[in-house]
Design a protein around this motif. Structure first.
Motif, short mmCIF file in Angstrom:
data_model
loop_
_atom_site.label_atom_id
_atom_site.label_comp_id
_atom_site.label_asym_id
_atom_site.label_seq_id
_atom_site.Cartn_x
_atom_site.Cartn_y
_atom_site.Cartn_z
N PRO A 140 0.89 -1.04 -0.03
CA PRO A 140 -0.10 -0.01 -0.07
C PRO A 140 0.91 1.19 0.01
CG PRO A 140 0.19 -0.85 2.32
CD PRO A 140 0.94 -1.95 1.05
N THR A 141 0.01 2.25 -0.29
CA THR A 141 0.85 3.70 -0.09
C THR A 141 1.00 4.07 1.27
OG1 THR A 141 -1.24 4.81 -0.34
CG2 THR A 141 0.11 4.43 -2.53
N LEU A 142 1.99 4.96 1.59
CA LEU A 142 2.21 5.20 3.15
C LEU A 142 0.92 5.70 3.75
CD1 LEU A 142 4.25 5.68 5.21
CD2 LEU A 142 4.49 8.16 4.52
N ASP A 143 -0.10 6.50 3.08
CA ASP A 143 -1.29 6.83 3.66
C ASP A 143 -2.08 5.82 4.04
OD1 ASP A 143 -1.38 7.00 0.80
OD2 ASP A 143 -3.42 8.08 1.28
N LYS A 144 -1.93 4.57 3.40
CA LYS A 144 -2.86 3.49 3.44
C LYS A 144 -2.49 2.26 4.21
CE LYS A 144 -5.94 5.56 0.88
NZ LYS A 144 -7.19 6.02 1.36
N GLY A 145 -0.92 2.33 4.64
CA GLY A 145 -0.27 1.31 5.10
C GLY A 145 0.22 1.68 6.39
N ILE A 146 0.30 2.86 7.13
CA ILE A 146 0.68 2.91 8.10
C ILE A 146 -0.05 3.52 9.36
CG2 ILE A 146 1.90 5.17 7.63
CD1 ILE A 146 4.44 4.27 9.15
N SER A 147 0.04 3.20 10.26
CA SER A 147 -0.89 3.80 11.39
C SER A 147 -0.05 3.80 12.58
CB SER A 147 -2.42 3.03 11.70
OG SER A 147 -2.14 1.91 12.36
N GLY A 148 -0.72 4.28 13.88
CA GLY A 148 -0.08 4.20 15.15
C GLY A 148 0.00 2.86 15.56
N GLY A 149 -0.59 1.82 14.99
CA GLY A 149 -0.63 0.56 15.41
C GLY A 149 0.88 -0.04 15.24
N TRP A 150 1.70 0.55 14.20
CA TRP A 150 2.90 0.07 13.97
C TRP A 150 3.84 0.19 15.23
CZ3 TRP A 150 6.17 -0.20 9.01
CH2 TRP A 150 5.25 -0.41 8.19
N LEU A 151 3.40 1.24 16.16
CA LEU A 151 4.20 1.53 17.22
C LEU A 151 4.42 0.43 18.19
CD1 LEU A 151 3.85 5.48 17.61
CD2 LEU A 151 6.04 4.15 16.89
N LEU A 152 3.19 -0.28 18.08
CA LEU A 152 2.95 -1.73 18.91
C LEU A 152 4.52 -2.51 19.06
CD1 LEU A 152 -0.56 -2.73 18.20
CD2 LEU A 152 0.34 -2.01 20.44
N ALA A 153 5.25 -2.35 17.89
CA ALA A 153 6.47 -3.15 17.85
C ALA A 153 7.45 -2.40 19.01
CB ALA A 153 6.95 -2.99 16.27
N VAL A 154 7.52 -1.12 19.04
CA VAL A 154 8.15 -0.48 20.04
C VAL A 154 7.61 -0.82 21.36
CG1 VAL A 154 8.91 1.81 21.01
CG2 VAL A 154 8.58 1.63 18.30
N VAL A 155 6.39 -1.02 21.66
CA VAL A 155 5.89 -1.31 22.90
C VAL A 155 6.23 -2.79 23.25
CG1 VAL A 155 3.85 -1.81 24.34
CG2 VAL A 155 3.86 0.36 22.69
N ALA A 156 6.34 -3.55 22.36
CA ALA A 156 6.45 -4.96 22.65
C ALA A 156 8.13 -5.09 23.11
CB ALA A 156 6.45 -5.82 21.39
N THR A 157 9.02 -4.38 22.25
CA THR A 157 10.41 -4.43 22.62
C THR A 157 10.60 -3.85 23.97
OG1 THR A 157 10.83 -4.10 20.38
CG2 THR A 157 12.36 -3.76 21.77
N GLN A 158 9.88 -2.55 24.47
CA GLN A 158 10.19 -2.05 25.63
C GLN A 158 9.73 -2.68 26.97
OE1 GLN A 158 12.56 0.14 25.57
NE2 GLN A 158 12.29 1.89 24.43
N SER A 159 8.34 -3.50 26.50
CA SER A 159 7.83 -4.50 27.34
C SER A 159 8.84 -5.44 27.96
CB SER A 159 6.59 -4.91 26.99
OG SER A 159 6.74 -5.97 26.11
N ILE A 160 9.73 -5.98 26.91
CA ILE A 160 10.72 -6.92 27.22
C ILE A 160 11.74 -6.33 28.34
CG2 ILE A 160 12.24 -8.47 26.51
CD1 ILE A 160 10.31 -9.16 24.08
N ALA A 161 12.13 -5.17 27.77
CA ALA A 161 13.27 -4.20 28.34
C ALA A 161 12.83 -4.07 30.00
CB ALA A 161 13.44 -3.14 27.77
#
Length: 356
Positions: A140-161
């Motif tokens: 998808p184009t950027l406006d159709k393929g990205i959202s704040g939900g991508w930051l769940l990858a950050v949350v997952a990483t920091q939760s392990i930390a």
């Protein structure tokens, strides 16, 4: 009256489009419980802890059933640009439940088991999802393929930390140093990942048409990812006296922890304004969506992380913030839970007969 067989078939059918981000319910319940424990509300903390164990178990059963009955849709979601990042809620939910075992009942063995599960999930999902996003032919184009939900990858990483730092504080050598180093590494990687993703999300915000439907609840993860980064950084600062390499990095840890906290704090008024624009000015309907758990989680995490930062850095003048955000998080959690129950009844029970 619906027979048990028909009810079972109806429930299995609902699994087809079950959101991969539904583990956000366990994330939200767990962090509100932890914040309540830190702020001297042990009864609420323990009640939510017991409930979260049940939620976590049921979600895994439903996930297994969905994989069994609808494997094609399950894996299609995993490589979908919008739905795929929702799988990272499995990692964060595991780590947060592990943190509950450590903080609430000092069960370090259960915490370590969930820590291991979170790491296995993190490795599998990280390299499956982002490899698929890289090599898939149709994107998808950027406006159709990205959202704040991508930051769940950050949350997952920091939760392990964060869980690694909690476990490191309660075990002896030789693993104390290794766990603290692992926590530091995950904390740093999570911060770098946020910078990469947030740059794209902010670009999407400001240079593409933005409709009310685009402002889905996971945009609150913009703040939540920084809040959990603050929590992990604060725990590392607290652990520093027991790890010489952390002690040498204390000024750096303190600076970046405050940096994360101020970034998360900046997002709060912005997200409130956008929510008013969405629901008041644009009159977008406010109805239950499992993604709303992604809005409850950041509120509880902000309360917990601010409290931990106050302890680590002695910022006592910020002491009024954690109780305020905990009460807001409890209200939001209650509203989301009642919405969940209502939605569950609507989906599982037969519609009322038509009136004549």
């Amino acid at each position: 009256m619906m027979t048990p067989t028909l009810l079972g078939k109806r429930m299995v059918a609902q699994l087809f489009d079950m959101s991969p981000a539904y583990f956000g319910m366990a994330m939200a319940t767990g962090i509100v419980s932890l914040a309540a424990q830190r702020l001297d509300m042990p009864r609420i903390a323990m009640a939510l802890f017991g409930l979260n164990i049940a939620i976590y178990g049921v979600l895994w059963v439903l996930t297994a059933l969905r994989l069994t009955y609808y494997p094609r849709q399950f894996f299609a979601d995993m490589i979908d640009h919008l739905r795929g990042p929702g799988f990272f809620t499995m990692v964060a939910a595991s780590s947060i439940l592990g943190s509950q075992f450590v903080v609430l009942i000092a069960d370090y063995r259960a915490g370590a088991v969930l820590w291991g599960a979170a790491i296995v999930l993190w490795i599998g999902l990280t390299y499956t999802i982002f490899t698929a996003f890289t090599i898939k032919q149709k994107k998808p184009t950027l406006d159709k393929g990205i959202s704040g939900g991508w930051l769940l990858a950050v949350v997952a990483t920091q939760s392990i930390a964060a869980l690694s730092a909690l476990l490191a504080a309660h075990i002896g050598q030789p693993y104390k140093l290794e766990l603290n180093f692992f926590a530091l590494s995950m904390w740093l990687w999570g911060g770098m990942l946020y910078i990469w993703m947030m740059s794209l999300i902010f670009y999407r915000y400001t240079f593409f048409l933005f409709s009310p439907g685009d402002l889905s609840p996971p945009y609150w993860i913009n703040m939540g990812a920084m809040a959990i980064s603050t929590l992990a950084g604060s725990l590392l600062i607290i652990n520093a006296p027991d790890a010489p390499f952390l002690l040498s990095l204390v000024p750096f840890l303190k600076g970046f922890t405050v940096f994360y906290w101020t970034t998360g704090t900046w997002w709060i008024p912005m997200l409130l304004i956008l929510a008013l624009w969405r629901h008041v000015y644009k009159r977008f309907p406010l109805r239950y969506d499992p993604l709303y758990w992604g809005a409850v989680f950041p509120l509880g995490m902000y309360a917990a992380s601010t409290h931990e930062m106050i302890s680590a850095l002695e910022f006592n003048f910020l002491g009024f913030l954690p109780p305020v955000f905990l009460y807001v998080a409890l209200i939001a959690w209650t509203a989301a839970f009642f919405g969940f129950v209502s939605d569950l009844l609507r989906r599982c029970l037969p519609p009322p007969p038509p009136t004549t």
